[in-house]
Scaffold this active site. Structure first.
Site: not given
Lengths: 97, 493
Positions: B80, B155, B179
């Site tokens: 990420k 997210s 997330s």
């Protein structure tokens, strides 16, 4: 709870975020709705309840010893500078005469 | 070597490497072929690191040949873009960090390098991890591999989509209010949020420091456990990193029997407006736990659950407003320089550099912390946080595991909720209490919903334990997973 245009402008100034006129109208509506939602917490009885800052309940974490370690590479760090001046980050004048 | 390498589990791929039936270079090439064929439709990656990956794959193959390989050696992974990677641009999905090349690696990257990671690239995400759909990325949304017109959740949108679509064997994400678990649920993969303090936050770009935690996405519980073991443990550079020993998880994966496990079902998590298919799948999964020997109490009550959303959206934006003060256009990233004064430059940098959701949260937090409002908002939220935490503590005296839905609905359409921030925030109503209390939680596939247009949409089951009891979490998750075939389902993209 409704936030006026002036309040939104004041918050944005504190946060150093520039806003367009459309932004101010949009955010004053959206932030007001969210703040209304927060009102429900007023009804919760928190008399004598201590606050939780984080959940580990660790306090005063000190480093073990003071071991010198190599710092970040100066060139790598300065390579990210939007405006570099030698070994410095350059900004406009902060203190006015 | 099997016909297709892309959809093996991490463990299966690792077995192939160690049995010399495939090389890390084979896995890496297959991964990039998959990415190149698919990612213009999915948009899981913000940037690919092909050259680094091939070097790492060659080094891993040598290490395997020397007999020094661990389970992650030579396995391609996605990271990420909120985790800093030395020498590789890291943007957090934000224009304001465009061009930022970190001068150091996050602790989790140091750990993965030691384990022999092959880094495929950095994944798309909601800007600064603020969002529940991936749509707040400054670089465009990510599509759900199960239905390309729907969101993968957020997210950690790109990390979930990369694992779900067979691009990466595992991925790292971060979870501040759901997330990792919510996109894992919406994308049909396993996602773990470890206990707060279990994994070092050194090098995780800060959003809400009392809530943020790094964790893995994978295609099986065993795979998630392998990544967890590689990244967990104390790190002196993060003063909220817990000096607590990491248990041996592989021992917890030995048995498929849940005899004696005390399972509680908190009623408040079955919220009004919950999708029927989600309710049915989660109920079915809990019945399955009972048939594996668990003692299930269906009537647990955590009465403060309904306050969690308000508590979260005061605490997280407050902490964010302080953390994001560092983006001033002076040290790195995007800078507006045409202003007359330094203040004008800074305000314009933040005006053009941040997206709407980030601005909304910085302003909410600034307001909640400002003079005259601190007691009514931030302090009040921290007190209610205590009540939520104490209710979990009491529940874990009676139950080993709490079981609940992850998300009230399956994946929604791209664009469906972007106009209504509060509606979007409700996507995290079942996940954020776990962050507020600092607990470990996992999402694992437990069924599918069929949308009006016929799309099959994954549903996730959430399991939660007391702090630092990831061993029990993995034991329960593994036993459930192995008694079903949901985790073997793949999208047809």
């Amino acid at each position: 709870m409704s936030l006026s245009r002036e309040q939104v402008q004041h918050i944005a100034r504190l946060a150093r975020i520039g806003l367009s006129d459309d932004d101010i109208a949009k955010f004053s509506e959206q932030l007001s709705e969210i703040l209304d939602y927060f009102e429900r917490l007023r009804q919760v009885d928190t008399e004598d309840v201590p606050p939780t800052a984080h959940t580990l309940l660790l306090q005063n974490v000190w480093r073990e010893g003071d071991k010198p370690e190599p710092p970040l590479d100066k060139e790598d760090v300065l390579a990210n500078a939007p405006i570099r001046d030698g070994d410095y980050f350059r900004v406009k004048v902060i203190l006015e005469e | 070597m099997p016909d297709s390498l892309n959809y093996l589990t991490l463990s299966e791929a690792s077995d192939l490497l160690r049995g010399r039936e495939a090389s890390s270079v084979d896995l890496t090439r297959a991964a990039f072929e998959r990415i190149n064929a698919l990612d213009d439709r999915i948009h899981a990656f913000l940037r690919l690191t092909d050259e680094i990956a091939l070097e790492q794959a060659l080094a891993a193959d040598e290490r395997i040949a020397r007999g020094e390989a661990g389970p992650l050696t030579g396995i391609p992974a996605a990271i990420k873009d909120v985790i800093v990677t030395k020498g590789v641009e890291t943007t957090c999905g934000s224009r304001i960090l465009k061009g930022f090349v970190p001068p150091y690696d996050a602790q989790v990257m140091e750990r993965l390098h030691e384990a022999g990671v092959v880094m495929l690239g950095k994944t798309n995400m909601d800007e600064f991890a603020m969002g529940s759909s991936g749509e707040n990325s400054a670089f465009g949304p990510t599509a759900n591999p199960w239905a390309l017109d729907r969101v993968p959740g957020g997210s950690s949108s790109g990390s979930a989509a990369a694992v779900a679509s067979g691009m990466a064997y595992y991925a790292l994400g971060s979870d501040t209010g759901g997330s990792i678990r919510q996109p894992a649920s919406l994308s049909g993969v396993v996602g773990l949020k470890p206990t707060y303090g279990r994994v070092s936050r050194y090098g995780l770009v800060a959003f809400a420091s009392s809530l943020d935690q790094i964790g893995p996405f994978a295609r099986s519980v065993r795979d998630a456990a392998l990544v967890f073991e590689a990244i967990a443990g104390h790190d002196a550079r993060d003063s909220t990193s817990a000096p607590v020993e990491v248990p041996d998880i592989s021992a917890a994966l030995a048995s498929a029997d849940l005899k004696g496990l005390r399972v509680g079902v908190p009623m408040e998590y079955f919220v009004e407006g919950m999708d029927d298919a989600v309710r049915q799948a989660v109920t079915g999964a809990i019945n399955q736990l009972a048939s594996l020997g668990a003692e299930v109490d269906w009537e647990v009550s955590l009465p403060s659950t309904g306050h969690a959303l308000a508590v979260y959206y005061i605490i997280a934006p407050s902490e964010a407003s302080a953390n994001l003060a560092r983006y001033d256009g002076v040290k790195y990233g995007y800078a507006y320089t045409e202003g007359k004064t330094m203040w004008e430059d800074m305000e314009k940098t933040r005006q053009h550099g941040f997206g709407d959701e980030v601005k909304r949260r910085i302003m909410l937090g600034t307001y909640a912390l400002s003079a005259g409002y601190y007691d009514a908002y931030y302090l009040k939220a921290q007190k209610v946080r205590t009540l939520i935490r104490l209710e979990f503590d009491a529940a874990f005296e009676k139950y080993d595991v709490l079981v609940a839905p992850v998300s009230p609905t399956p994946a929604f359409r791209i664009g469906e909720k972007t106009g209504d921030p509060l509606q979007m925030y409700l996507s995290d109503v079942c996940t954020l209490p776990v962050n507020i209390a600092g607990l470990p939680g996992i999402s694992l596939p437990c069924g599918f919903a069929t949308a009006e247009d016929g799309a099959r949409l994954p549903i996730g089951l959430q399991m939660i334990t007391k702090p630092f009891d990831e061993a029990t979490l993995f034991r329960a998750a593994y036993a459930y997973e192995q008694s079903t075939s949901w985790y073997r389902e793949r999208p047809s993209v």
